[in-house]
Design a protein around this motif. Structure first.
Motif, PDB file in Angstrom:
ATOM      1  N   LYS A   1       3.783  -8.171  -2.730  1.00  0.00           N
ATOM      2  CA  LYS A   1       4.401  -8.046  -4.048  1.00  0.00           C
ATOM      3  C   LYS A   1       5.710  -7.267  -3.940  1.00  0.00           C
ATOM      4  N   THR A   2       5.790  -6.392  -2.953  1.00  0.00           N
ATOM      5  CA  THR A   2       7.054  -5.742  -2.616  1.00  0.00           C
ATOM      6  C   THR A   2       8.024  -6.804  -2.114  1.00  0.00           C
ATOM      7  N   ARG A   3       9.305  -6.673  -2.439  1.00  0.00           N
ATOM      8  CA  ARG A   3      10.306  -7.546  -1.833  1.00  0.00           C
ATOM      9  C   ARG A   3      10.489  -7.077  -0.389  1.00  0.00           C
ATOM     10  N   VAL A   4      10.161  -7.940   0.562  1.00  0.00           N
ATOM     11  CA  VAL A   4      10.287  -7.590   1.980  1.00  0.00           C
ATOM     12  C   VAL A   4      11.352  -8.478   2.612  1.00  0.00           C
ATOM     13  N   LEU A   5      12.385  -7.838   3.148  1.00  0.00           N
ATOM     14  CA  LEU A   5      13.436  -8.508   3.909  1.00  0.00           C
ATOM     15  C   LEU A   5      13.323  -8.020   5.353  1.00  0.00           C
ATOM     16  N   ALA A   6      14.202  -8.490   6.233  1.00  0.00           N
ATOM     17  CA  ALA A   6      14.021  -8.114   7.634  1.00  0.00           C
ATOM     18  C   ALA A   6      15.301  -8.173   8.441  1.00  0.00           C
TER      19      ALA A   6
ATOM     20  N   ALA B   1       0.812  -1.209   0.000  1.00  0.00           N
ATOM     21  CA  ALA B   1       0.000   0.000   0.000  1.00  0.00           C
ATOM     22  C   ALA B   1       0.847   1.262   0.000  1.00  0.00           C
ATOM     23  N   PHE B   2       2.147   1.098   0.216  1.00  0.00           N
ATOM     24  CA  PHE B   2       2.989   2.282   0.386  1.00  0.00           C
ATOM     25  C   PHE B   2       4.261   2.263  -0.445  1.00  0.00           C
ATOM     26  N   SER B   3       4.735   1.086  -0.824  1.00  0.00           N
ATOM     27  CA  SER B   3       6.051   0.976  -1.447  1.00  0.00           C
ATOM     28  C   SER B   3       6.114   1.559  -2.847  1.00  0.00           C
ATOM     29  N   PHE B   4       5.327   1.000  -3.757  1.00  0.00           N
ATOM     30  CA  PHE B   4       5.492   1.293  -5.185  1.00  0.00           C
ATOM     31  C   PHE B   4       5.189   2.750  -5.524  1.00  0.00           C
ATOM     32  N   ARG B   5       4.200   3.317  -4.881  1.00  0.00           N
ATOM     33  CA  ARG B   5       3.857   4.713  -5.157  1.00  0.00           C
ATOM     34  C   ARG B   5       4.966   5.667  -4.689  1.00  0.00           C
ATOM     35  N   SER B   6       5.907   5.145  -3.888  1.00  0.00           N
ATOM     36  CA  SER B   6       7.050   5.931  -3.415  1.00  0.00           C
ATOM     37  C   SER B   6       8.341   5.540  -4.121  1.00  0.00           C
ATOM     38  N   GLY B   7       8.235   4.723  -5.176  1.00  0.00           N
ATOM     39  CA  GLY B   7       9.420   4.324  -5.931  1.00  0.00           C
ATOM     40  C   GLY B   7      10.206   3.192  -5.320  1.00  0.00           C
ATOM     41  N   VAL B   8       9.698   2.582  -4.251  1.00  0.00           N
ATOM     42  CA  VAL B   8      10.428   1.557  -3.504  1.00  0.00           C
ATOM     43  C   VAL B   8      10.048   0.169  -4.012  1.00  0.00           C
ATOM     44  N   THR B   9      11.057  -0.645  -4.302  1.00  0.00           N
ATOM     45  CA  THR B   9      10.822  -2.029  -4.713  1.00  0.00           C
ATOM     46  C   THR B   9      11.234  -3.026  -3.640  1.00  0.00           C
ATOM     47  N   THR B  10      12.136  -2.614  -2.737  1.00  0.00           N
ATOM     48  CA  THR B  10      12.582  -3.486  -1.641  1.00  0.00           C
ATOM     49  C   THR B  10      12.469  -2.742  -0.323  1.00  0.00           C
ATOM     50  N   MET B  11      11.770  -3.358   0.630  1.00  0.00           N
ATOM     51  CA  MET B  11      11.665  -2.823   1.988  1.00  0.00           C
ATOM     52  C   MET B  11      12.347  -3.784   2.947  1.00  0.00           C
ATOM     53  N   VAL B  12      13.017  -3.231   3.941  1.00  0.00           N
ATOM     54  CA  VAL B  12      13.642  -4.063   4.971  1.00  0.00           C
ATOM     55  C   VAL B  12      13.019  -3.681   6.309  1.00  0.00           C
ATOM     56  N   ASP B  13      12.245  -4.586   6.857  1.00  0.00           N
ATOM     57  CA  ASP B  13      11.636  -4.338   8.160  1.00  0.00           C
ATOM     58  C   ASP B  13      12.725  -4.314   9.231  1.00  0.00           C
ATOM     59  N   ALA B  14      12.672  -3.292  10.079  1.00  0.00           N
ATOM     60  CA  ALA B  14      13.757  -3.066  11.040  1.00  0.00           C
ATOM     61  C   ALA B  14      13.384  -3.537  12.433  1.00  0.00           C
ATOM     62  N   GLY B  15      13.297  -4.849  12.590  1.00  0.00           N
ATOM     63  CA  GLY B  15      13.170  -5.431  13.920  1.00  0.00           C
ATOM     64  C   GLY B  15      11.786  -5.411  14.522  1.00  0.00           C
ATOM     65  N   THR B  16      10.752  -5.310  13.692  1.00  0.00           N
ATOM     66  CA  THR B  16       9.404  -5.312  14.257  1.00  0.00           C
ATOM     67  C   THR B  16       9.046  -6.677  14.821  1.00  0.00           C
TER      68      THR B  16
ATOM     69  N   ASP C   1      17.117 -16.552   3.733  1.00  0.00           N
ATOM     70  CA  ASP C   1      16.730 -15.966   2.448  1.00  0.00           C
ATOM     71  C   ASP C   1      16.086 -14.594   2.608  1.00  0.00           C
ATOM     72  N   VAL C   2      15.563 -14.297   3.811  1.00  0.00           N
ATOM     73  CA  VAL C   2      14.901 -13.001   4.006  1.00  0.00           C
ATOM     74  C   VAL C   2      15.441 -12.205   5.192  1.00  0.00           C
ATOM     75  N   ILE C   3      16.099 -12.856   6.147  1.00  0.00           N
ATOM     76  CA  ILE C   3      16.649 -12.115   7.290  1.00  0.00           C
ATOM     77  C   ILE C   3      18.056 -11.648   6.940  1.00  0.00           C
ATOM     78  N   VAL C   4      18.266 -10.327   7.011  1.00  0.00           N
ATOM     79  CA  VAL C   4      19.535  -9.736   6.572  1.00  0.00           C
ATOM     80  C   VAL C   4      20.352  -9.146   7.712  1.00  0.00           C
ATOM     81  N   GLY C   5      19.826  -9.196   8.944  1.00  0.00           N
ATOM     82  CA  GLY C   5      20.576  -8.622  10.050  1.00  0.00           C
ATOM     83  C   GLY C   5      19.821  -8.769  11.353  1.00  0.00           C
TER      84      GLY C   5
END
Length: 415
Positions: free
Chosen positions: A136-141, A103-118, A177-181
């Motif tokens: 549909k957004t690539r979501v990492l964490a 709902a927020f990524s693509f309209r802001s030009g973002v293709t990859t979001m990284v959730d920060a410890g939620t 594959d999805v946790i980056v830190g």
């Protein structure tokens, strides 16, 4: 036999006549920091991958052509600090204060979001199943060192008993594959429990640690954090917050320069209370720039001073950074920080994540986290966002067909 050969040749002729590319972005100014491209060029996409980047690719070689003259074509934007673990029913960042990524990524030009410890090790499987795998957004964490993530009591981020290094490391390995830190945030207690255990989990998994340092004490101060505790590649977020003595007597704290020399990454992390003009302006005057630009997106920040990724990028642009640096700090650099080298560039064969930006010229106002305004003369707008070759956002219909020649399909009556 002759008939078979003729049919084969005819089929080959038909195939060769098919356009080679699914989509051609025509006439834009391409900025690809990884490949040091900054020039007018075309970008061709086929099969969800970047197929070619070159000037003057013929329109006839593509099934669909988007005229992007006068616009910037960049790798898809990567926002490494968001909160998107929504729908839990909790009145917290792990819940109501997070936002749905698509709902927020693509309209802001973002293709990859990284959730920060939620999410932490205890609730990460739910986060993955309900949000990451459905977006549909690539979501990492980044995985919170606290098992319950950013949830309210009884498992708050101040509870050392819930900072389980082994469980955190195990969950990170199971979801590599999805946790980056690893992430620690909002710790108000004494000593270094949160940071030390996060670093231990980072060392056990080979992952970087992102630190939202919370409140400092005489013992737990910025100097000790940046000069002793964090490692090269670890991330200090909210670097222009001013809450932890990032400025001393109007100048950048020497510990910040030492941290940079040690290889610590400085993340802008705007958020609802972590970016202020009276810190950012003197920092930029000293050329203490961010390594990466991010939003700290949540329902509060998006409706206050932060707005969205391209608004934060616009602020950095108006602080004096070049458009090339702003794109670097929003694409290739964050891809390196999270160890995802397949992202953040336009290499042939790379995932076709592409953002098309317009730089508007005029008089604009930009707010910091306190609601104070700074005037600027440049504003970034997301014209198109492409994820894996699919157009997910097209503000002005650059890739669309005019309605007068569009082939409408008859709508079937629902059964």
């Amino acid at each position: 036999m002759i008939r078979t050969i003729l049919l084969t040749l005819a089929a080959a002729t038909v195939l060769s006549a098919q356009p080679a590319y699914d989509l051609l972005l025509k006439g834009g100014y391409v900025i690809d920091p990884k490949n040091r491209i900054s020039k007018l060029s075309d970008v061709a996409i086929a099969g969800g991958k970047i197929a070619k980047v070159a000037p003057n690719i013929p329109d006839t070689e593509a099934k669909r052509v988007a005229d992007v003259r006068g616009l910037y074509v960049t790798p898809g934007l990567i926002d490494i600090h968001v909160h998107v673990y929504t729908g839990t029913g909790l009145r917290a960042l792990t819940g109501d204060d997070s936002v749905q990524p698509d709902a927020f990524s693509f309209r802001s030009g973002v293709t990859t979001m990284v959730d920060a410890g939620t999410a932490g090790w205890r609730n990460f499987p739910d986060f993955r199943q309900r949000i990451i795998e459905r977006a549909k957004t690539r979501v990492l964490a980044f995985l919170n060192i606290v098992g319950g993530g950013m949830a309210p009591t009884p498992n708050t981020e101040n509870d050392p008993a819930d900072m389980d290094v082994d469980a955190t490391a195990r969950m990170a390995r199971e979801n590599k594959d999805v946790i980056v830190g690893i992430k620690t945030a909002h710790y108000h207690g004494p000593a270094w429990f949160a940071v030390d255990r996060s670093v231990q989990a980072g060392e056990a998994t080979g992952l970087p640690v992102m630190v939202d340092f919370g409140y400092t004490t005489k013992e737990r101060n910025l100097t000790a954090l940046l000069e002793q505790k964090l490692r090269a590649g670890d991330i200090y977020t909210h670097c222009y917050s001013g809450h932890r003595d990032e400025l001393l007597n109007g100048k950048i704290n020497p510990a910040m320069w030492v941290g940079r020399k040690r290889g610590i990454i400085f993340d802008l992390g705007h958020g609802g209370g972590s970016f202020y003009w009276n810190v950012a302006v003197p920092a930029f005057q000293e050329k203490f720039y961010p390594d990466v630009i991010s939003t700290d997106l949540h329902s509060g920040s998006m409706n206050s001073g932060m707005k969205n990724m391209i608004n934060v990028m616009s602020k950095v642009l108006n602080l004096g950074a070049s458009i090339g640096d702003v794109i670097l700090w929003s694409t290739w650099k964050p891809a390196q920080v999270i160890n995802r080298p397949e992202l953040g560039h336009l290499d042939v064969g790379a995932p076709a994540d592409v953002t098309v930006l317009r730089v508007e010229k005029g008089k604009f106002g930009f707010l910091d986290a306190a609601g104070a305004r700074m005037d600027g003369n440049k504003l970034l707008t997301a014209e198109m966002t492409i994820r894996d070759g699919k157009v997910m956002w097209d503000l002005n219909g650059h890739a669309a067909v005019d309605w007068k020649v569009f082939k409408y399909k008859k709508r079937e009556q629902p059964k």
